[in-house]
Design an enzyme around this catalytic site. Structure first.
Site, short mmCIF file in Angstrom:
data_model
loop_
_atom_site.label_atom_id
_atom_site.label_comp_id
_atom_site.label_asym_id
_atom_site.label_seq_id
_atom_site.Cartn_x
_atom_site.Cartn_y
_atom_site.Cartn_z
N ASP A 15 0.83 -1.20 0.00
CA ASP A 15 0.00 0.00 0.00
C ASP A 15 0.88 1.27 0.00
O ASP A 15 2.02 1.24 0.48
CB ASP A 15 -0.88 -0.02 1.26
CG ASP A 15 -2.07 0.91 1.12
OD1 ASP A 15 -2.28 1.47 0.03
OD2 ASP A 15 -2.79 1.09 2.12
N ASN A 63 -9.97 -3.57 -6.90
CA ASN A 63 -9.18 -2.55 -7.61
C ASN A 63 -9.71 -2.19 -9.00
O ASN A 63 -9.36 -1.14 -9.56
CB ASN A 63 -7.71 -2.98 -7.74
CG ASN A 63 -6.91 -2.84 -6.46
OD1 ASN A 63 -5.91 -3.53 -6.25
ND2 ASN A 63 -7.34 -1.95 -5.57
#
Ligand code: FPP
Length: 223
Positions: A15, A63
């Protein structure tokens, strides 16, 4: 206690690429590009640390909701990563993929990424060192629903053993250390079954800055 009779399995939620770029006044896509470069660096470090399995969350089932240009950029980076066959062969690293089967109704992986994945797997298949598993179009809940459905249809019914045997990659060992970068303290639907007993290493460093020293601090959690 972790089972130290087998090689370590480290799994990373990579991340913070966007924030890394934002702090430098760069577009988010540059952060992803640097994230892919950092993964290539980290693979080298992980091999030197004698890690058996490195599994990374490259692209989740969620995503796909990101803006189209960003998705396209990240897909291109996967093509680049899966194309690093010469480097992987030099390091004796075998590549694997984990995610929704390409022929499942919900799967979204475009053909060119499917081809890149298939080629990388075939071209590194005889390597015997570290196994690099890339999660692409992956979600832990989808994996568990599919595994449970298969277990339900098996003769022994739904048992932990039957679920384990019907995961996308039944031979993927349990995760010893789960890493999450960039200050987020969440598991985000990653390897829910495989990481059930994992130690978790949270760090404020964004993924492009996750280096060998960071990896060593994560490994301290498993002694
Ligand atoms: C999170 O950054 C990262 C991802 C969405 C996964 C993509 C990872 C890479 C492109 C690294 C390279 C890896 C591969 C397998 C090619 P973010 O956009 O959520 O960052 P932010 O939270 O700071 O916005």
């Amino acid at each position: 206690m972790p089972d130290r009779t087998r090689p370590l399995h480290v799994a990373c939620i990579m991340d913070g690429n966007g924030r890394w770029a934002g702090r430098r006044g760069l577009p988010r896509t540059d952060g992803h590009t640097e994230g892919e470069e950092n993964l290539a660096r980290l693979v080298r470090v992980a091999v030197r640390r004698d890690i058996g399995h490195l599994t990374v969350f490259g692209f989740s089932t969620e995503n796909w909701r990101r803006p189209r240009p960003e998705v396209r950029h990240i897909l291109g980076l996967h093509e680049k990563l899966f194309g690093r066959v010469a480097e992987l062969n030099e390091l004796d690293v075998r590549i694997q993929w984990i995610g929704r089967p390409f022929d499942s109704p919900e799967a979204k992986t475009p053909r060119y990424v499917q081809r890149a994945i298939g080629k990388a797997i075939a071209d590194t298949a005889s390597n015997t060192g570290m196994v690099l598993t890339v999660a692409f179009d992956y979600g832990g809940r989808s994996e568990l629903v599919a595994a449970t459905e298969k277990a339900r249809r098996s003769s022994g019914g739904v048992t932990p053993e039957a679920i384990s045997a019907n995961l996308y990659l039944p031979d993927l060992p349990p995760v010893d250390v789960l890493v999450r970068t960039s200050g987020e303290h969440r598991v985000s639907n990653f390897l829910l079954w495989q990481a059930a007993g994992a130690a978790i290493y949270f760090t404020d460093a964004p993924w492009p800055d996750f280096d060998g020293d960071e990896l060593d601090r994560a490994l301290e959690l498993v002694g």
